[in-house]
Design an enzyme around this catalytic site. Structure first.
Site, PDB file in Angstrom:
ATOM      1  N   LYS A   2       0.556  -1.372  -0.274  1.00  0.00           N
ATOM      2  CA  LYS A   2      -0.174   0.234   0.151  1.00  0.00           C
ATOM      3  C   LYS A   2       0.916   1.072  -0.047  1.00  0.00           C
ATOM      4  O   LYS A   2       1.998   1.107   0.487  1.00  0.00           O
ATOM      5  CB  LYS A   2      -0.936   0.220   1.425  1.00  0.00           C
ATOM      6  CG  LYS A   2      -1.849   1.318   1.584  1.00  0.00           C
ATOM      7  CD  LYS A   2      -2.859   1.055   2.422  1.00  0.00           C
ATOM      8  CE  LYS A   2      -4.020   1.977   2.754  1.00  0.00           C
ATOM      9  NZ  LYS A   2      -4.765   2.023   3.780  1.00  0.00           N
TER      10      LYS A   2
ATOM     11  N   SER B 240      -9.691   1.730   3.144  1.00  0.00           N
ATOM     12  CA  SER B 240      -8.709   2.409   1.622  1.00  0.00           C
ATOM     13  C   SER B 240      -7.699   1.619   1.432  1.00  0.00           C
ATOM     14  O   SER B 240      -6.551   1.866   0.123  1.00  0.00           O
ATOM     15  CB  SER B 240      -8.269   3.728   2.292  1.00  0.00           C
ATOM     16  OG  SER B 240      -7.933   2.861   4.166  1.00  0.00           O
TER      17      SER B 240
ATOM     18  N   SER C  64     -10.102  -0.441   6.367  1.00  0.00           N
ATOM     19  CA  SER C  64      -9.121  -0.587   5.906  1.00  0.00           C
ATOM     20  C   SER C  64      -9.131  -1.606   5.240  1.00  0.00           C
ATOM     21  O   SER C  64      -8.315  -1.443   3.896  1.00  0.00           O
ATOM     22  CB  SER C  64      -8.374   0.745   5.488  1.00  0.00           C
ATOM     23  OG  SER C  64      -9.135   2.046   5.325  1.00  0.00           O
TER      24      SER C  64
END
Lengths: 60, 461
Positions: free
Chosen positions: B64, B142, B166
């Protein structure tokens, strides 16, 4: 958990419907501030008995 | 690779090619890191020749883009940081490097991990995260790129992060297995901070077993992160895991599905629960205490996040953020009162106490990953029916606040697929356990995955 509204908490009053577009920045700003207040009201409703409360707030 | 069918360099090249070719279809990739991947793969090939047996040796992955890594910008998914270079590896990435893994890409994310409360999936420098099962639907966020890159078969695993939901949401939406570790099990050094007291970094992969391998590599002490617990992770051995599955007591509330599941998701979720109960039969009923989990968690991360990003919010580049609602949310959060933040932190003790009560009679809590399947890419995320953690008053709350509550208490969770909704999109379940119960959570999810094949399904390209 006993729920009790404190004197300092102002209950939300009915607002006229907002006619601004949903992505209007000014409307979003108002809504964001209202969310902060709404969350505060919910959080302050929660009574914590201080006589038996642990001696610290949450520590991760 | 051990059988010399393919070398680590060949696998890295194929993976980078695929990330570059297919990644844009899902808006999954922030940047392909070909040069670094090939260098790490060369070292892996050399180690393989020495009969090195480390399980992640030569295996490519994505991280990420909230994690710093040498050799690429770290954008945090946000236009104001599009050129940011942090010339260091986050500890989780450094640990994977030491395990012989190959970093192939930084994967996309919602800008600033969505801490201001974004309205649209498009709230990202890379555009809306598209679901590999239907690109007209959202990947979840996210950790949007982590979900779609693993779900779409671009990488075998990725690192994601969770402040509140997330890892869980993109895992459920994309049909992948995601592990949210106990707060402090995995170092956050080199990761963007959204919330000092809530952020966790964890693996998203194709199976619970793969998550366990990655977690073993990234967990453990780190002098650079004072919140790291110092604990390590080790999977249960096969015999202990089998015994645990037979003996584990599972808390479940049927209203999580009966009252809250969407029509598209409902039947597949019910079947998933039935399948799970065949494997882990000792079910008991338990529900979380009545606390405002949503307002609590959002007050905590909004107060911490707006303080962290105060200079951005009050500076000249703030307007570059994509999502107007997120900008409004971040600005308003600067005015959260200390009183309310501290009351939220105080109530987290009550949340933990509520879990402790449940864990007297249960080893884990089972619930749905999400009550709905992935939403259309253009649908506002605050439209009615989107927030399972704020159920309508006519519905029994059950454990639908589990994601917020579990994060408030710093508890681990595993999210794993259990089938498909009537719309063809994945649905999944989640298990939450006490702090540092990752060995049990992974053993139970692994037992479920040995008996089912939902996690092996792949979308058509």
């Amino acid at each position: 958990m006993k729920e009790k509204a404190r004197k300092t908490v102002t209950a939300p009053t009915a607002q006229p419907e907002d006619t601004r577009p949903i992505d209007d920045p000014a409307r979003l700003a108002d809504e964001a501030r209202a969310t902060v207040e709404k969350n505060a009201i919910e959080i302050r409703k929660q009574h914590v008995p201080i006589a038996t409360e642990p001696p610290t707030v949450y520590r991760p | 690779m051990r059988k010399r069918v393919i070398s680590a360099v060949e696998l890295a090249e194929e993976t980078c090619d695929r990330l570059a070719r297919v990644g844009p279809r899902y808006n999954a990739v922030a940047i392909v890191m070909r040069e670094r991947a090939l260098a790490e793969a060369k070292r892996a090939d050399a180690a393989l020749k020495r009969r090195d047996r480390r399980p992640l040796l030569g295996i490519p992955y994505g991280a990420k883009d909230l994690l710093a890594a040498k050799g690429a910008p770290t954008t945090w998914g946000a236009p104001p940081y599009r050129d940011q270079v942090i010339d260091q590896d986050a500890t989780a990435i450094a640990k994977l490097k030491r395990a012989g893994a190959v970093l192939a890409a930084k994967v996309a994310m919602v800008e600033l991990a969505g801490g201001g409360g974004y309205r649209y999936p498009s709230a990202s420098l890379q555009g809306p995260g598209r679901n590999p099962w239907n690109i007209e639907h959202w990947s979840g966020g996210s950790s949007s790129g982590s979900g779609s890159a693993v779900g779409g078969g671009l990488v075998p695993y990725a690192l994601g992060s969770e402040t509140s939901g997330s890892i869980g949401t993109p895992s459920a939406y994309c049909g992948v297995t995601g592990l949210r570790p106990t707060y402090g099990l995995v170092s956050r050094h080199g990761a963007m901070a959204l919330s000092w007291t809530l952020d966790k970094i964890g693996p998203m992969a194709r199976s619970a077993d793969d998550c366990a391998v990655v977690l073993e590599a990234i967990a453990g002490p780190d002098a650079a992160d004072p919140t790291a617990s110092g604990r390590r992770f080790k999977s249960l051995d096969t015999r202990t895991a089998a015994r645990a599955a037979k003996r584990a007591r599972v808390a479940f509330a049927e209203e999580d599905i009966e009252d809250h599941a969407s029509p598209a998701a409902k039947r597949a979720l019910e079947r998933g629960i039935e399948e799970f109960q065949k494997i882990v039969p000792k079910f008991t009923r338990a529900t979380l205490p009545a606390l405002p989990f949503g307002p609590l968690v959002s007050t905590v991360y909004a107060a911490e996040g707006s303080t962290i990003f105060a200079e951005l919010i009050e500076g000249g580049r703030f307007e570059e953020l994509v999502d107007t609602r997120q900008k409004a949310g971040l600005r308003a959060s600067l005015d959260i009162r200390a009183r309310d933040y501290l009351q939220a932190m105080r109530l987290r003790v009550s949340v933990s106490a509520g879990f402790n009560e449940i864990f007297k009679d249960a080893d884990v809590i089972l619930s749905v990953g999400r009550t709905i399947t992935a939403t259309p890419i253009t649908q506002a995320l605050d439209s009615p029916g989107m927030t399972a953690s704020n159920p309508q008053q006519t519905k029994r709350p059950g454990n639908t606040g589990l994601i917020a509550a579990g994060n408030l208490a710093g508890l681990p969770a595993i999210f794993f697929p259990c089938g498909f909704g009537t719309d063809g999109l994945p649905v999944g379940l989640q298990l939450v356990g006490p702090q540092f119960s990752e060995p049990l959570l992974l053993a139970l999810a692994s037992a479920y995955q040995r008996a089912t094949d939902h996690h092996t399904k792949r979308p058509r390209e």
